[in-house]
Scaffold this active site. Sequence first.
Site, short mmCIF file in Angstrom:
data_model
loop_
_atom_site.label_atom_id
_atom_site.label_comp_id
_atom_site.label_asym_id
_atom_site.label_seq_id
_atom_site.Cartn_x
_atom_site.Cartn_y
_atom_site.Cartn_z
N CYS A 1 -11.92 -39.18 21.28
CA CYS A 1 -11.74 -37.73 21.25
C CYS A 1 -10.33 -37.44 21.75
O CYS A 1 -9.89 -38.06 22.73
CB CYS A 1 -12.78 -37.05 22.14
SG CYS A 1 -12.54 -35.27 22.36
N CYS B 1 -8.57 -33.91 15.65
CA CYS B 1 -9.90 -33.83 16.25
C CYS B 1 -10.74 -34.92 15.60
O CYS B 1 -10.91 -34.92 14.38
CB CYS B 1 -10.51 -32.45 15.99
SG CYS B 1 -12.23 -32.25 16.48
N HIS C 1 -9.19 -35.05 23.35
CA HIS C 1 -9.15 -34.52 24.71
C HIS C 1 -9.04 -35.64 25.75
O HIS C 1 -8.49 -35.45 26.84
CB HIS C 1 -10.42 -33.71 25.02
CG HIS C 1 -10.47 -32.34 24.42
ND1 HIS C 1 -10.67 -32.13 23.07
CD2 HIS C 1 -10.36 -31.11 24.98
CE1 HIS C 1 -10.69 -30.82 22.83
NE2 HIS C 1 -10.51 -30.18 23.98
N THR D 1 -13.97 -35.42 15.77
CA THR D 1 -15.21 -34.89 15.20
C THR D 1 -14.95 -34.21 13.86
O THR D 1 -15.71 -34.40 12.90
CB THR D 1 -15.85 -33.88 16.18
OG1 THR D 1 -16.10 -34.53 17.43
CG2 THR D 1 -17.16 -33.35 15.63
N GLY E 1 -18.21 -31.27 18.99
CA GLY E 1 -19.06 -32.47 18.99
C GLY E 1 -20.54 -32.20 19.03
O GLY E 1 -21.33 -33.06 18.64
#
Length: 259
Positions: free
Chosen positions: A183, A73, A185, A75, A43
């Site tokens: 995101c 992902c 994560h 990004t 990012g």
Amino acid sequence: MSTQPIGIFDSGIGGTSIFKEIKALLPHEHTLYLADSFNAPYGNKSKDEIIALSIKNTKLLISKDCKLIVVACNTATTNAIKELRDLFDIPFVGIEPAIKPAALSTQTKAIGILATKGTLSSELFHKSVDLYSENIKVIEQVGNGIVSLIEEGRTLSEDMKSLLQIYLKPMLEANIDYLVLGCTHYPYLMPLLLEILPEHVKIIDSGQAVARQTKAVLVQNQLLNEQTSTVKNEFYTNGTVAILKAILDAPYDVNYLKF
């Protein structure tokens, strides 16, 4: 029918949240996951850097005979998936923040988006916001430091909680009723988010939608694996094997690989 694996890559361990959704929907599919933790987070990198890393990951997955690649992902998807589709003759499934369902469902006319700088500054993200956010207040927040803490195995730490309280404060002051996680994560932050957010704020991520799209693309290309023999799920990281194993919380084969 195809018994080749589905390839999945992320800027680290976050994309395992997508893997788990794909696994739940497509239990007979073989998978191969790349965690590019050495280069995390994506990012904060330039668009050219993100494209180069995404090409590197794609080439490795293709060399391992993957039949489809999931760019797990946000990004990488928002900055590189067009280039990947132009360069490689293989189906891709991308992921981007679930702005549409939040914008269509909000009652307070205010939604929050927590994502990386690379996602929030991308052209694809801004197109989505422009398309779905008319007459809606969108509070964007760059999640600086979040990915790094997760990659260090400090997902539910006090440092993480303090960061989230800072990032969510302006959203709550704007009376959001939906928080979009931008995101892969971030779904691992759910215990802390539920602790910090009021009950009426709903949290949306893209995991199930990505799994459904993966299945649709496999069907469209006649690539579904319908065999029920032993399924192989392989994981490779250029970071810390123990941290990837811990977040998977299952007896999968996890290997260190320099890439």
